[in-house]
Motif scaffolding. Structure first.
Motif, PDB file in Angstrom:
ATOM      1  N   GLY A 279      41.857 -23.398  16.764  1.00  0.00           N
ATOM      2  CA  GLY A 279      41.234 -23.346  18.076  1.00  0.00           C
ATOM      3  C   GLY A 279      41.847 -22.284  18.953  1.00  0.00           C
ATOM      4  O   GLY A 279      41.139 -21.561  19.666  1.00  0.00           O
ATOM      5  N   MET A 280      43.165 -22.168  18.922  1.00  0.00           N
ATOM      6  CA  MET A 280      43.857 -21.204  19.772  1.00  0.00           C
ATOM      7  C   MET A 280      43.520 -19.771  19.410  1.00  0.00           C
ATOM      8  O   MET A 280      43.283 -18.929  20.284  1.00  0.00           O
ATOM      9  CB  MET A 280      45.372 -21.410  19.668  1.00  0.00           C
ATOM     10  N   VAL A 281      43.489 -19.473  18.136  1.00  0.00           N
ATOM     11  CA  VAL A 281      43.352 -18.071  17.723  1.00  0.00           C
ATOM     12  C   VAL A 281      41.912 -17.643  17.515  1.00  0.00           C
ATOM     13  O   VAL A 281      41.625 -16.455  17.383  1.00  0.00           O
ATOM     14  CB  VAL A 281      44.154 -17.792  16.431  1.00  0.00           C
ATOM     15  N   ASP A 282      40.995 -18.618  17.478  1.00  0.00           N
ATOM     16  CA  ASP A 282      39.625 -18.256  17.124  1.00  0.00           C
ATOM     17  C   ASP A 282      38.599 -18.900  18.043  1.00  0.00           C
ATOM     18  O   ASP A 282      38.017 -18.248  18.900  1.00  0.00           O
ATOM     19  CB  ASP A 282      39.347 -18.634  15.667  1.00  0.00           C
ATOM     20  N   ALA A 283      38.392 -20.212  17.899  1.00  0.00           N
ATOM     21  CA  ALA A 283      37.262 -20.858  18.571  1.00  0.00           C
ATOM     22  C   ALA A 283      37.315 -20.741  20.089  1.00  0.00           C
ATOM     23  O   ALA A 283      36.290 -20.524  20.738  1.00  0.00           O
ATOM     24  CB  ALA A 283      37.185 -22.329  18.151  1.00  0.00           C
ATOM     25  N   ALA A 284      38.505 -20.893  20.673  1.00  0.00           N
ATOM     26  CA  ALA A 284      38.604 -20.942  22.135  1.00  0.00           C
ATOM     27  C   ALA A 284      38.507 -19.568  22.787  1.00  0.00           C
ATOM     28  O   ALA A 284      38.303 -19.468  23.991  1.00  0.00           O
ATOM     29  CB  ALA A 284      39.912 -21.617  22.551  1.00  0.00           C
ATOM     30  N   VAL A 285      38.640 -18.509  22.000  1.00  0.00           N
ATOM     31  CA  VAL A 285      38.676 -17.151  22.547  1.00  0.00           C
ATOM     32  C   VAL A 285      37.378 -16.433  22.219  1.00  0.00           C
ATOM     33  O   VAL A 285      36.953 -16.405  21.070  1.00  0.00           O
ATOM     34  CB  VAL A 285      39.859 -16.354  21.959  1.00  0.00           C
ATOM     35  N   GLY A 286      36.728 -15.874  23.229  1.00  0.00           N
ATOM     36  CA  GLY A 286      35.579 -15.029  22.937  1.00  0.00           C
ATOM     37  C   GLY A 286      34.259 -15.493  23.477  1.00  0.00           C
ATOM     38  O   GLY A 286      33.273 -14.756  23.432  1.00  0.00           O
ATOM     39  N   GLY A 287      34.181 -16.744  23.969  1.00  0.00           N
ATOM     40  CA  GLY A 287      32.958 -17.165  24.620  1.00  0.00           C
ATOM     41  C   GLY A 287      31.826 -17.579  23.716  1.00  0.00           C
ATOM     42  O   GLY A 287      30.704 -17.802  24.171  1.00  0.00           O
ATOM     43  N   LYS A 288      32.062 -17.707  22.408  1.00  0.00           N
ATOM     44  CA  LYS A 288      31.036 -18.240  21.521  1.00  0.00           C
ATOM     45  C   LYS A 288      31.054 -19.758  21.616  1.00  0.00           C
ATOM     46  O   LYS A 288      32.106 -20.376  21.437  1.00  0.00           O
ATOM     47  CB  LYS A 288      31.321 -17.839  20.070  1.00  0.00           C
TER      48      LYS A 288
ATOM     49  N   ARG B  90      45.379 -11.424  20.293  1.00  0.00           N
ATOM     50  CA  ARG B  90      45.189 -10.040  20.761  1.00  0.00           C
ATOM     51  C   ARG B  90      44.132  -9.316  19.932  1.00  0.00           C
ATOM     52  O   ARG B  90      43.345  -8.516  20.460  1.00  0.00           O
ATOM     53  CB  ARG B  90      46.517  -9.280  20.719  1.00  0.00           C
ATOM     54  N   VAL B  91      44.112  -9.570  18.622  1.00  0.00           N
ATOM     55  CA  VAL B  91      43.079  -8.961  17.775  1.00  0.00           C
ATOM     56  C   VAL B  91      41.701  -9.369  18.280  1.00  0.00           C
ATOM     57  O   VAL B  91      40.813  -8.534  18.489  1.00  0.00           O
ATOM     58  CB  VAL B  91      43.247  -9.385  16.298  1.00  0.00           C
ATOM     59  N   LYS B  92      41.522 -10.668  18.495  1.00  0.00           N
ATOM     60  CA  LYS B  92      40.204 -11.135  18.922  1.00  0.00           C
ATOM     61  C   LYS B  92      39.875 -10.666  20.326  1.00  0.00           C
ATOM     62  O   LYS B  92      38.735 -10.280  20.620  1.00  0.00           O
ATOM     63  CB  LYS B  92      40.114 -12.649  18.835  1.00  0.00           C
ATOM     64  N   ALA B  93      40.884 -10.690  21.217  1.00  0.00           N
ATOM     65  CA  ALA B  93      40.648 -10.242  22.597  1.00  0.00           C
ATOM     66  C   ALA B  93      40.192  -8.790  22.629  1.00  0.00           C
ATOM     67  O   ALA B  93      39.292  -8.420  23.396  1.00  0.00           O
ATOM     68  CB  ALA B  93      41.918 -10.433  23.429  1.00  0.00           C
ATOM     69  N   ASP B  94      40.806  -7.950  21.813  1.00  0.00           N
ATOM     70  CA  ASP B  94      40.431  -6.535  21.779  1.00  0.00           C
ATOM     71  C   ASP B  94      38.979  -6.352  21.336  1.00  0.00           C
ATOM     72  O   ASP B  94      38.267  -5.479  21.843  1.00  0.00           O
ATOM     73  CB  ASP B  94      41.354  -5.761  20.824  1.00  0.00           C
ATOM     74  N   VAL B  95      38.553  -7.183  20.384  1.00  0.00           N
ATOM     75  CA  VAL B  95      37.197  -7.051  19.848  1.00  0.00           C
ATOM     76  C   VAL B  95      36.161  -7.599  20.821  1.00  0.00           C
ATOM     77  O   VAL B  95      35.191  -6.922  21.157  1.00  0.00           O
ATOM     78  CB  VAL B  95      37.079  -7.769  18.487  1.00  0.00           C
TER      79      VAL B  95
ATOM     80  N   GLY C 139      27.790  -5.417  17.539  1.00  0.00           N
ATOM     81  CA  GLY C 139      28.407  -4.349  16.764  1.00  0.00           C
ATOM     82  C   GLY C 139      29.774  -4.748  16.255  1.00  0.00           C
ATOM     83  O   GLY C 139      29.914  -5.478  15.272  1.00  0.00           O
ATOM     84  N   LEU C 140      30.822  -4.315  16.959  1.00  0.00           N
ATOM     85  CA  LEU C 140      32.192  -4.489  16.499  1.00  0.00           C
ATOM     86  C   LEU C 140      32.551  -5.941  16.207  1.00  0.00           C
ATOM     87  O   LEU C 140      33.261  -6.239  15.243  1.00  0.00           O
ATOM     88  CB  LEU C 140      33.156  -3.924  17.554  1.00  0.00           C
ATOM     89  N   ARG C 141      32.064  -6.884  17.015  1.00  0.00           N
ATOM     90  CA  ARG C 141      32.477  -8.274  16.869  1.00  0.00           C
ATOM     91  C   ARG C 141      32.152  -8.844  15.496  1.00  0.00           C
ATOM     92  O   ARG C 141      32.762  -9.816  15.039  1.00  0.00           O
ATOM     93  CB  ARG C 141      31.829  -9.142  17.967  1.00  0.00           C
TER      94      ARG C 141
ATOM     95  N   VAL D 164      41.433 -10.848  28.323  1.00  0.00           N
ATOM     96  CA  VAL D 164      40.193 -10.568  27.606  1.00  0.00           C
ATOM     97  C   VAL D 164      39.274  -9.858  28.588  1.00  0.00           C
ATOM     98  O   VAL D 164      38.896 -10.422  29.615  1.00  0.00           O
ATOM     99  CB  VAL D 164      39.526 -11.855  27.087  1.00  0.00           C
ATOM    100  N   GLN D 165      38.927  -8.622  28.297  1.00  0.00           N
ATOM    101  CA  GLN D 165      38.118  -7.807  29.204  1.00  0.00           C
ATOM    102  C   GLN D 165      36.633  -8.108  29.029  1.00  0.00           C
ATOM    103  O   GLN D 165      36.236  -8.936  28.224  1.00  0.00           O
ATOM    104  CB  GLN D 165      38.414  -6.334  28.974  1.00  0.00           C
ATOM    105  N   GLY D 166      35.811  -7.399  29.773  1.00  0.00           N
ATOM    106  CA  GLY D 166      34.370  -7.597  29.701  1.00  0.00           C
ATOM    107  C   GLY D 166      33.797  -7.837  31.078  1.00  0.00           C
ATOM    108  O   GLY D 166      34.473  -7.691  32.101  1.00  0.00           O
ATOM    109  N   ASP D 167      32.512  -8.244  31.120  1.00  0.00           N
ATOM    110  CA  ASP D 167      31.846  -8.490  32.399  1.00  0.00           C
ATOM    111  C   ASP D 167      32.488  -9.650  33.151  1.00  0.00           C
ATOM    112  O   ASP D 167      32.464  -9.683  34.384  1.00  0.00           O
ATOM    113  CB  ASP D 167      30.363  -8.784  32.176  1.00  0.00           C
ATOM    114  N   ARG D 168      33.021 -10.618  32.417  1.00  0.00           N
ATOM    115  CA  ARG D 168      33.664 -11.780  33.027  1.00  0.00           C
ATOM    116  C   ARG D 168      35.055 -11.945  32.429  1.00  0.00           C
ATOM    117  O   ARG D 168      35.291 -12.774  31.561  1.00  0.00           O
ATOM    118  CB  ARG D 168      32.813 -13.035  32.776  1.00  0.00           C
ATOM    119  N   PRO D 169      36.011 -11.125  32.854  1.00  0.00           N
ATOM    120  CA  PRO D 169      37.351 -11.148  32.256  1.00  0.00           C
ATOM    121  C   PRO D 169      38.095 -12.455  32.548  1.00  0.00           C
ATOM    122  O   PRO D 169      37.847 -13.115  33.560  1.00  0.00           O
ATOM    123  CB  PRO D 169      38.051  -9.957  32.907  1.00  0.00           C
ATOM    124  N   TYR D 170      38.980 -12.795  31.646  1.00  0.00           N
ATOM    125  CA  TYR D 170      39.806 -13.991  31.800  1.00  0.00           C
ATOM    126  C   TYR D 170      41.071 -13.811  30.978  1.00  0.00           C
ATOM    127  O   TYR D 170      41.201 -12.853  30.207  1.00  0.00           O
ATOM    128  CB  TYR D 170      39.048 -15.255  31.352  1.00  0.00           C
ATOM    129  N   ASP D 171      42.010 -14.729  31.160  1.00  0.00           N
ATOM    130  CA  ASP D 171      43.268 -14.684  30.421  1.00  0.00           C
ATOM    131  C   ASP D 171      43.334 -15.818  29.398  1.00  0.00           C
ATOM    132  O   ASP D 171      42.884 -16.941  29.670  1.00  0.00           O
ATOM    133  CB  ASP D 171      44.466 -14.829  31.357  1.00  0.00           C
TER     134      ASP D 171
END
Length: 353
Positions: free
Chosen positions: A127-136, A218-223, A232-234, A7-14
């Motif tokens: 949790g795996m595909v949504d809540a845990a990914v993205g930093g919300k 991967r869909v969520k990580a890309d967004v 915007g995109l998110r 997951v890219q961005g200012d604070r990338p992680y896997d």
């Protein structure tokens, strides 16, 4: 086999997907003297196993399961325990559980000392595909779901597929609602996999379910790698969520999130169709795929007035203008702002019973 999805961005992680992943944890907590493991009662044993591999002073914090744990009061109790344990800025919060628990753990970490590291160890499909990914991160209040929170990316995400082996089929299906959402907004192969292998999609041991989970991550990580703060995109990730959140609030969070989102997607598809933006076949495909997974696609006709009011406090509302994510075609999401009340009421007929 372990899959690492960046997951890219200012604070990338896997986001790490696989089995027996507890051994990945020590590498994510380097420099910490203390670790707090927030968990529901049903996952005490798994939380203890996580704590055992950290090699640090560990505090186990038990919280109510599911949405009952996502309150300011529960968060305050967690902060009290961090304070009693002497937690510093270099220490780490780990959330072990489904999406509600990891949402809570992330918010506890975001607010403590204005932000400490945190790691979700997700134990549900949702949790795996949504809540845990993205930093919300967020908690619920009486006015609505997730209205108090922060954007606070984790140090890493562990999606241990072992946790799904004992998950009820209904919970797997509820999580797949978020996966299906990813298919409609970005990755149509997800929809094809569900249509071709509906039984395998619900089987925790199948390669199909693993592929579905990884594709949606991967869909969520890309967004979120492009748009962390939903400027915007998110926003496209909220497909089906405007009505879905209103249903959850009306049901006092007794409905599974995926069940509410499933109904919300059928509504959003009809809203897109009636506004001339989505073709009939793609709109109809929503209901067919969701029902293949035994997900609900209808809700009480009498609830419309209450739901309409509930949608107006949704996070996506701007200056009192309702905004809906709709489709302009398969994998072509867009925004419908300020639809007429008559159009909304007409679209609701697609789910009314």
């Amino acid at each position: 086999m372990v899959t690492r999805i960046p997951v890219q961005g200012d604070r990338p992680y896997d986001v790490i997907v696989g089995r027996e992943l507890n051994g990945e944890l020590p590498g994510l907590i380097d420099g910490a003297a203390r670790v707090a493991v927030i968990h529901p009662p049903t996952l005490r044993e798994r939380a203890e196993a996580v704590a055992a591999v950290t090699g640090r002073q560990t505090v186990l914090i038990e919280v109510p399961d599911a949405e009952a744990g996502k309150t300011v009061e529960v968060a305050a109790r967690c902060w009290d325990e961090l304070g009693a344990a002497g937690f510093t800025r270099t220490d780490v919060v780990v959330g072990v559980g489904g999406g509600a628990t990891t949402d809570l753990a992330g918010y506890v970490a975001a607010a403590w000392l204005r932000g400490v590291r945190w790691i979700p160890v997700s134990t549900s499909v949702a949790g795996m595909v949504d809540a845990a990914v993205g930093g919300k991160t967020a908690v619920n209040i009486a006015a609505g779901k997730n209205l108090v929170g922060a954007f606070h990316p984790p140090a890493g995400v562990l999606c241990d597929l072992d946790a799904l082996d004992t998950l009820p089929r209904e919970d797997i299906a509820a999580g797949l609602a978020e996966v299906v959402k990813g298919g409609f907004i970005a990755d149509p192969r997800i929809l094809e996999l569900v249509e071709e292998h509906p039984a395998a999609a619900l089987d925790p041991h199948s390669d199909v379910l693993r592929e579905l989970i990884e594709r949606k991550i991967r869909v969520k990580a890309d967004v979120v790698g492009v748009d962390l703060k939903e400027s915007g995109l998110r926003e496209i990730l909220n497909y089906g969520h405007t009505l879905g959140h209103a249903i959850e609030r009306r049901e006092k969070y007794s409905w599974k999130h995926g069940h509410a989102v499933a109904v919300g997607m059928v509504f959003a598809a009809e809203l897109g169709r009636l506004s001339g933006r989505l073709d009939d076949a793609t709109a109809a495909r929503h209901k067919k795929i969701l029902e293949t997974l035994d997900l609900p696609t209808t809700y009480a006709e009498s609830a419309w007035t209450e739901l309409a009011a509930g949608m107006r406090v949704d996070k996506k509302t701007r200056a009192a203008t309702l905004r809906f994510v709709v489709l302009d075609g398969l994998a072509r999401p867009g925004i419908l702002a300020g639809p007429a009340d008559d159009l909304l009421r007409e679209a609701y007929k697609a789910v009314a019973r």
